[in-house]
Design an enzyme around this catalytic site. Structure first.
Site, PDB file in Angstrom:
ATOM      1  N   ASN A  55     -12.988  -3.250   1.772  1.00 32.16           N
ATOM      2  CA  ASN A  55     -14.016  -2.224   1.723  1.00 32.16           C
ATOM      3  C   ASN A  55     -14.852  -2.447   0.470  1.00 32.16           C
ATOM      4  O   ASN A  55     -14.325  -2.721  -0.609  1.00 32.16           O
ATOM      5  CB  ASN A  55     -13.370  -0.831   1.713  1.00 32.16           C
ATOM      6  N   HIS A 101      -7.043  -5.819   1.753  1.00 28.80           N
ATOM      7  CA  HIS A 101      -5.905  -5.310   2.524  1.00 28.80           C
ATOM      8  C   HIS A 101      -5.430  -6.438   3.446  1.00 28.80           C
ATOM      9  O   HIS A 101      -6.243  -7.022   4.173  1.00 28.80           O
ATOM     10  CB  HIS A 101      -6.319  -4.161   3.443  1.00 28.80           C
ATOM     11  N   HIS A 104     -10.158  -5.237  -3.970  1.00 27.84           N
ATOM     12  CA  HIS A 104      -8.877  -5.512  -3.324  1.00 27.84           C
ATOM     13  C   HIS A 104      -9.089  -5.918  -1.872  1.00 27.84           C
ATOM     14  O   HIS A 104     -10.034  -5.494  -1.227  1.00 27.84           O
ATOM     15  CB  HIS A 104      -7.940  -4.301  -3.391  1.00 27.84           C
ATOM     16  N   VAL A 163     -10.740   2.991  -4.057  1.00 30.20           N
ATOM     17  CA  VAL A 163     -10.314   2.540  -5.387  1.00 30.20           C
ATOM     18  C   VAL A 163     -11.304   1.478  -5.888  1.00 30.20           C
ATOM     19  O   VAL A 163     -11.442   0.409  -5.273  1.00 30.20           O
ATOM     20  CB  VAL A 163      -8.876   1.964  -5.348  1.00 30.20           C
ATOM     21  N   ASP A 194       0.856  -1.189   0.000  1.00 27.32           N
ATOM     22  CA  ASP A 194       0.000   0.000   0.000  1.00 27.32           C
ATOM     23  C   ASP A 194       0.893   1.240   0.000  1.00 27.32           C
ATOM     24  O   ASP A 194       1.906   1.296   0.700  1.00 27.32           O
ATOM     25  CB  ASP A 194      -0.910  -0.011   1.230  1.00 27.32           C
ATOM     26  N   ILE A 195       0.527   2.237  -0.797  1.00 28.38           N
ATOM     27  CA  ILE A 195       1.337   3.452  -0.918  1.00 28.38           C
ATOM     28  C   ILE A 195       1.338   4.259   0.382  1.00 28.38           C
ATOM     29  O   ILE A 195       2.247   5.047   0.634  1.00 28.38           O
ATOM     30  CB  ILE A 195       0.820   4.316  -2.101  1.00 28.38           C
TER      31      ILE A 195
HETATM   32  P1  5GP Z   1      -9.789   1.376  -0.109  1.00 29.95           P
HETATM   33  O1  5GP Z   1     -10.174   2.547   0.745  1.00 29.95           O
HETATM   34  O2  5GP Z   1     -10.302   1.539  -1.533  1.00 29.95           O
HETATM   35  O3  5GP Z   1     -10.151   0.069   0.528  1.00 29.95           O
HETATM   36  O4  5GP Z   1      -8.219   1.375  -0.130  1.00 29.95           O
HETATM   37  C1  5GP Z   1      -7.455   1.818  -1.207  1.00 29.95           C
HETATM   38  C2  5GP Z   1      -6.001   1.728  -0.783  1.00 29.95           C
HETATM   39  O5  5GP Z   1      -5.201   1.952  -1.911  1.00 29.95           O
HETATM   40  C3  5GP Z   1      -5.592   2.762   0.274  1.00 29.95           C
HETATM   41  O6  5GP Z   1      -5.082   2.097   1.414  1.00 29.95           O
HETATM   42  C4  5GP Z   1      -4.541   3.596  -0.439  1.00 29.95           C
HETATM   43  O7  5GP Z   1      -3.467   3.992   0.414  1.00 29.95           O
HETATM   44  C5  5GP Z   1      -4.068   2.680  -1.546  1.00 29.95           C
HETATM   45  N1  5GP Z   1      -3.609   3.364  -2.743  1.00 29.95           N
HETATM   46  C6  5GP Z   1      -4.211   4.395  -3.386  1.00 29.95           C
HETATM   47  N2  5GP Z   1      -3.528   4.750  -4.483  1.00 29.95           N
HETATM   48  C7  5GP Z   1      -2.452   3.916  -4.545  1.00 29.95           C
HETATM   49  C8  5GP Z   1      -1.377   3.787  -5.467  1.00 29.95           C
HETATM   50  O8  5GP Z   1      -1.238   4.505  -6.460  1.00 29.95           O
HETATM   51  N3  5GP Z   1      -0.449   2.817  -5.195  1.00 29.95           N
HETATM   52  C9  5GP Z   1      -0.570   1.993  -4.114  1.00 29.95           C
HETATM   53  N4  5GP Z   1       0.396   1.080  -3.949  1.00 29.95           N
HETATM   54  N5  5GP Z   1      -1.582   2.081  -3.229  1.00 29.95           N
HETATM   55  C10 5GP Z   1      -2.521   3.034  -3.451  1.00 29.95           C
END
Ligand code: 5GP
Length: 122
Positions: free
Chosen positions: A91, A106, A104, A100, A33-34
């Site tokens: 999520n 986590h 996915h 996103v 995760d970034i």
């Molecule tokens: P969500 O809230 O959709 O479950 O989590 C999306 C995750 O994607 C977040 O934890 C966020 O930090 C991660 N994320 C967003 N953009 C990028 C990216 O460009 N690269 C990576 N490696 N992670 C990302």
């Protein structure tokens, strides 16, 4: 709602954005995760374009879904979390705060996970 080909994970899959890959095969990509909220914070995605868990469950084959979740477990082991344990978060949709729109999971671990650890990915 249709799949958005411009979401960041679609761009990562096309090689248009960099990522730190921890595992890849023909159907799955796992990368750091970034913005990690725990010492180990890995995202696992299917390569096929599913929006969220609802889309994956409704439209993925049983084999694909089973294979994906088996891989999630293998990847957690690969990054060394099997002994001390970890948390999985997926999520799904608006109320979860999913950012996103590419399905996915986590994988979060590397320290005891408090309430903060649970809410941090949401
Ligand atoms: P969500 O809230 O959709 O479950 O989590 C999306 C995750 O994607 C977040 O934890 C966020 O930090 C991660 N994320 C967003 N953009 C990028 C990216 O460009 N690269 C990576 N490696 N992670 C990302």
């Amino acid at each position: 709602m249709s799949y958005d080909n411009d979401n960041v994970f679609a761009k990562i899959l096309r090689g248009e954005l960099p990522n730190t890959t921890v595992y890849e095969d023909e159907s799955v990509l796992a990368f750091n995760d970034i913005s990690p909220r725990t010492p180990v914070h890995v995202l696992v995605i299917p390569k096929r374009p599913y929006i969220d868990m609802d889309d994956f469950a409704a439209n993925g084959s049983t084999e694909e879904i089973g294979n994906f979740f088996a891989k999630v477990g293998e990847i957690a082991r690969l990054v060394g979390l099997q002994e001390d344990g970890y948390r999985l978060v997926a999520n799904n949709g608006k109320n979860s705060g999913q950012l996103v729109p590419h399905f996915h999971i986590h994988i979060m671990g590397g320290r005891p996970l408090t309430e903060d650890g649970m809410t941090a990915a949401m």
